[in-house]
Design an enzyme around this catalytic site. Structure first.
Site, PDB file in Angstrom:
ATOM      1  N   SER A 291       0.376 -11.827   0.706  1.00  0.00           N
ATOM      2  CA  SER A 291      -0.450 -10.894   1.410  1.00  0.00           C
ATOM      3  C   SER A 291      -1.583 -11.651   2.166  1.00  0.00           C
ATOM      4  CB  SER A 291      -1.104 -10.296  -0.077  1.00  0.00           C
ATOM      5  OG  SER A 291      -1.857  -9.256   0.541  1.00  0.00           O
ATOM      6  N   LYS A 295      -0.873 -14.686   5.117  1.00  0.00           N
ATOM      7  CA  LYS A 295      -1.470 -14.903   6.494  1.00  0.00           C
ATOM      8  C   LYS A 295      -1.917 -16.437   6.319  1.00  0.00           C
ATOM      9  CE  LYS A 295      -4.377 -10.728   5.625  1.00  0.00           C
ATOM     10  NZ  LYS A 295      -3.379  -9.616   5.880  1.00  0.00           N
ATOM     11  N   TRP A 382       0.655  -0.306   5.065  1.00  0.00           N
ATOM     12  CA  TRP A 382      -0.547  -0.790   5.174  1.00  0.00           C
ATOM     13  C   TRP A 382      -0.337  -2.091   6.131  1.00  0.00           C
ATOM     14  CZ3 TRP A 382      -5.373   0.496   5.603  1.00  0.00           C
ATOM     15  CH2 TRP A 382      -6.438  -0.157   5.634  1.00  0.00           C
ATOM     16  N   HIS A 433       4.044  -3.415  -2.254  1.00  0.00           N
ATOM     17  CA  HIS A 433       3.360  -4.780  -1.549  1.00  0.00           C
ATOM     18  C   HIS A 433       3.258  -5.663  -3.028  1.00  0.00           C
ATOM     19  CE1 HIS A 433       0.303  -6.957   0.476  1.00  0.00           C
ATOM     20  NE2 HIS A 433      -0.531  -7.101  -0.666  1.00  0.00           N
TER      21      HIS A 433
HETATM   22  C1  GTR Z   1      -5.959  -5.914   1.320  1.00  0.00           C
HETATM   23  C2  GTR Z   1      -5.856  -6.276   2.733  1.00  0.00           C
HETATM   24  C3  GTR Z   1      -4.560  -6.927   3.380  1.00  0.00           C
HETATM   25  C4  GTR Z   1      -3.965  -7.877   2.361  1.00  0.00           C
HETATM   26  C5  GTR Z   1      -4.302  -7.618   0.835  1.00  0.00           C
HETATM   27  C6  GTR Z   1      -4.170  -8.706  -0.243  1.00  0.00           C
HETATM   28  O1  GTR Z   1      -6.837  -5.350   0.818  1.00  0.00           O
HETATM   29  O2  GTR Z   1      -6.525  -5.146   3.348  1.00  0.00           O
HETATM   30  O3  GTR Z   1      -5.138  -7.474   4.446  1.00  0.00           O
HETATM   31  O4  GTR Z   1      -4.322  -9.193   2.633  1.00  0.00           O
HETATM   32  O5  GTR Z   1      -5.405  -6.931   0.534  1.00  0.00           O
HETATM   33  O6  GTR Z   1      -4.297  -9.653   0.309  1.00  0.00           O
HETATM   34  O7  GTR Z   1      -3.891  -8.261  -1.332  1.00  0.00           O
END
Ligand code: GTR
Length: 457
Positions: A291, A295, A382, A433
């Protein structure tokens, strides 16, 4: 002689890649690849009407070509990529997305191994815990690295390094793991504390199949990301920012590093330590993240070529997903929700993705020729699974130029059908996710393939 109009037209054609067929042919059943569930798409569109979850609403877009220099010259050989285009792209990502780290390796940084247990986890592993003190000063910022290495491997161990969200003690119930520091975060419902206590030991264990990693012959190193920079917007007063930021007339510059830049920098400092540890094969260190930390792993691997393998798990916007598709989370949305993640300049592209001089396929291209693995999850729209796949696909020409197969497929694979044909691996996993054991097993499959081919030293 070419007239100037013709020259400009030619330059425009060569400096961008236009993909009219890029917009996925929704009705082509013969395609066979993954498609988002229409029910999920509909439910999400209802729940978040401001967000696009529909392939039909992806605008036509043109990607910048990773193989054309900013002056319009085509990059046709590995030397030009290496000496001209790669540095140029790296600089664009520094300047417009992640920001510039004000310091490389701090001169007075120290490493202190405060725990060394050769018979950890019932004899399966050697456990080390190391404090990296970034400034060498007593009250300066520090991070703790927790390391498990398999005792069955008698040579330096290829190792995965991953930042964690909850503290080192959350990855495994091993009572000897030092509790990470807690930090306070102003939340929407008052102050939220990231608690470090005995009850939270092993809380995130499902994401860290430690024993299974060790049994496959890999080491695992992990660091609590909050040690490097707490994840909330405080105007860059805490973490490594407070110590290293250089202010000009009391101001941060528009390309000063954000939190992702700081976390990635912290990973490089962990690599500095690995280089001093003979038990770790520092030529085979894989950097991995989930997540926002996916990045971070991509940026860490792009800027620091000592990482031999880079893995992005469900990283989405500002990670592996193409921004120009504006599918799921967008540049504007991420900058508004997380104003501290990127540099100030990135905010200028809110709603103006087409003006960005880069897109995320170029971040993946910066990792070439090293192996990189990108994952998506079926329910994680997302993060834009198709956008993540396409970034891998459009990074592939750079691998090809360097004489290596990139992704090796043109169409998105089906669900749970990993693509592991070249140096770019990809899969879309069923589920939401998350970082799961399925992901880890595929990363290790890929590492088995690629690390075996890399000579030690
Ligand atoms: C979310 C965000 C994503 C992702 C995620 C995370 O809220 O929109 O970009 O990085 O968090 O890191 O869990």
């Amino acid at each position: 002689m070419l007239n100037s109009k013709l020259l400009i037209t030619l330059l425009t054609v060569f400096s961008t890649i236009s993909f009219p067929a890029e917009v996925f042919d929704f009705n082509n059943a013969a395609n066979g690849g993954w498609k988002a569930s229409p029910e999920l798409t509909e439910a999400l569109m209802k729940r978040r009407s401001e967000t696009n979850y529909s392939e039909q609403r992806v605008p036509k877009y043109t990607l910048p070509n990773p193989l054309v220099l900013s002056d319009g010259t085509r990059v046709t050989n590995a030397g030009t990529w290496r000496t001209k285009r790669r540095p140029e792209i790296l600089e664009l990502f520094r300047k417009f997305l992640y920001g510039r780290a004000p310091i490389a390796r701090p001169k007075n940084m120290t490493f202190k191994v405060f725990d060394l247990e050769r018979k950890a986890l019932a004899g399966l592993a050697t456990r080390k815990q190391v404090t990296v003190n970034f400034t060498g000063k007593k009250n300066g910022p520090k991070m703790d690295i927790l390391i498990y290495l398999p005792n069955a491997v008698k040579t330096p161990v290829p190792t995965f390094v991953i930042l964690n969200f909850g503290g080192n003690h959350t990855i495994h119930p091993d009572p000897a793991i030092k509790l990470s520091e807690s930090w306070m975060r102003p939340g929407s419902r008052g102050v939220v504390k990231n608690r470090a206590n005995e009850e939270s030991r092993g809380r995130s264990r499902a994401r860290f199949p430690v024993e299974k990693i060790l049994k496959r012959g890999y080491g695992l190193a992990t660091i609590y990301y909050g040690d490097i920079d707490p994840d909330f917007h405080d105007g860059f007063k805490n973490g490594v920012h407070q110590v290293f930021d250089k202010l000009i007339d009391g101001e941060r510059s528009a390309d000063a590093w954000g939190a992702i830049g700081a976390w990635a920098w912290g990973l490089s400092r962990a690599m500095d330590y690995f280089e001093t540890d003979d038990d770790i094969d520092n030529k085979r260190v894989a950097v991995l993240g989930h997540s926002r930390l996916g990045k971070t792993a991509l940026w860490a691997g792009a800027r620091d070529e000592r990482f031999a393998f880079v893995i992005s798990n469900n990283s989405g916007c500002g990670g592996a997903a193409l921004s120009r598709r504006r599918f799921g989370e967008t540049v504007e949305r991420i900058n508004k929700s997380f104003p501290h993640w990127f540099c100030e300049n990135f905010k200028k592209y809110n709603g103006k993705e087409d003006d960005l001089p880069v897109d995320q396929h170029m971040l993946i291209a910066l990792i070439a020729p090293r192996p990189v693995y990108v994952t998506s999850a079926d329910k994680d729209l997302w993060a834009d699974p198709r956008g993540e796949f396409l970034a891998c696909k459009h990074a592939s020409p750079v691998y090809r130029l360097l004489g290596i197969k990139g992704l090796g497929v043109r169409q998105m694979p089906g669900l749970d059908q990993p693509v592991q044909k070249g140096a770019i691996g990809y899969h879309v996993r069923s589920g939401s996710h998350n970082l799961t054991e399925y992901n880890w097993q595929r990363f290790m499959d890929f590492a088995d393939m690629h690390f075996a081919a890399m000579g030690r030293n």
